[in-house]
Design a protein around this motif. Structure first.
Motif, mmCIF file in Angstrom:
data_model
loop_
_atom_site.group_PDB
_atom_site.id
_atom_site.type_symbol
_atom_site.label_atom_id
_atom_site.label_comp_id
_atom_site.label_asym_id
_atom_site.label_seq_id
_atom_site.Cartn_x
_atom_site.Cartn_y
_atom_site.Cartn_z
ATOM 1 N N LYS A 79 30.025 54.213 60.270
ATOM 2 C CA LYS A 79 30.579 55.791 59.854
ATOM 3 C C LYS A 79 30.324 56.895 60.462
ATOM 4 O O LYS A 79 31.154 57.736 60.848
ATOM 5 N N TYR A 80 28.884 57.092 60.606
ATOM 6 C CA TYR A 80 28.330 58.163 61.202
ATOM 7 C C TYR A 80 28.032 57.980 62.625
ATOM 8 O O TYR A 80 27.461 58.964 63.297
ATOM 9 N N HIS A 81 28.117 56.873 63.232
ATOM 10 C CA HIS A 81 27.989 56.448 64.710
ATOM 11 C C HIS A 81 26.436 56.808 65.190
ATOM 12 O O HIS A 81 26.123 57.536 66.085
ATOM 13 N N CYS A 82 25.477 56.333 64.190
ATOM 14 C CA CYS A 82 24.198 56.567 64.351
ATOM 15 C C CYS A 82 23.507 55.291 64.195
ATOM 16 O O CYS A 82 24.034 54.220 64.039
ATOM 17 N N ILE A 83 22.093 55.266 64.620
ATOM 18 C CA ILE A 83 21.344 54.097 64.592
ATOM 19 C C ILE A 83 20.219 54.383 63.673
ATOM 20 O O ILE A 83 19.703 55.463 63.563
ATOM 21 N N LEU A 84 20.138 53.444 62.913
ATOM 22 C CA LEU A 84 19.078 53.622 61.709
ATOM 23 C C LEU A 84 17.942 52.483 62.153
ATOM 24 O O LEU A 84 17.994 51.396 62.591
ATOM 25 N N LEU A 85 16.679 53.077 62.076
ATOM 26 C CA LEU A 85 15.603 52.301 62.373
ATOM 27 C C LEU A 85 14.535 52.355 61.250
ATOM 28 O O LEU A 85 14.024 53.413 60.761
#
Length: 118
Positions: A79-85
């Motif tokens: 949805k937010y075009h991000c990467i979660l670490l």
């Protein structure tokens, strides 16, 4: 960094000026985002967010089990075009494409604030 009004305002200005910059956000930046979801639209594509489990809960809501957590986190990344670490005893990295990487090395001590690996 804190979450006082002046800090939030400065963070918003920063995000507006850094639209094409690669960002890694942690701690209070994540907390500010979770309290102001409209700011996700200001994040550059592939911004990396590094939440510990409680910060992750603030971002994606509660989950019932690990599979539910992963599915919610994958949806968030898309949805937010991000990467979660996602930090913890082990690290899970999720990409907007749906790809996941799991690092099973390390231990719970690595999830402690200020920890460094030598």
């Amino acid at each position: 960094m804190g979450k006082v009004e002046e800090t939030v305002a400065a963070f918003v200005l920063f995000l507006k000026k850094k639209k094409d910059t690669r960002l890694i956000l942690d701690a209070d930046a994540i907390n500010i985002l979770s309290e102001n979801p409209e700011l996700f639209d200001l994040l550059p594509t592939n911004t990396i967010l590094t939440p510990h489990p409680k910060e992750l809960e603030r971002l994606i809501g509660t989950w019932t089990n690990d599979l539910d957590k992963i599915e919610k986190a994958k949806g968030f990344c898309a949805k937010y075009h991000c990467i979660l670490l996602i930090k913890g005893a082990h690290t899970l990295t999720l990409l907007p494409s749906g790809k996941m990487y799991f690092n099973s090395t390390g231990n719970e001590g690595m999830a402690t604030a200020g920890s460094e690996m030598y």
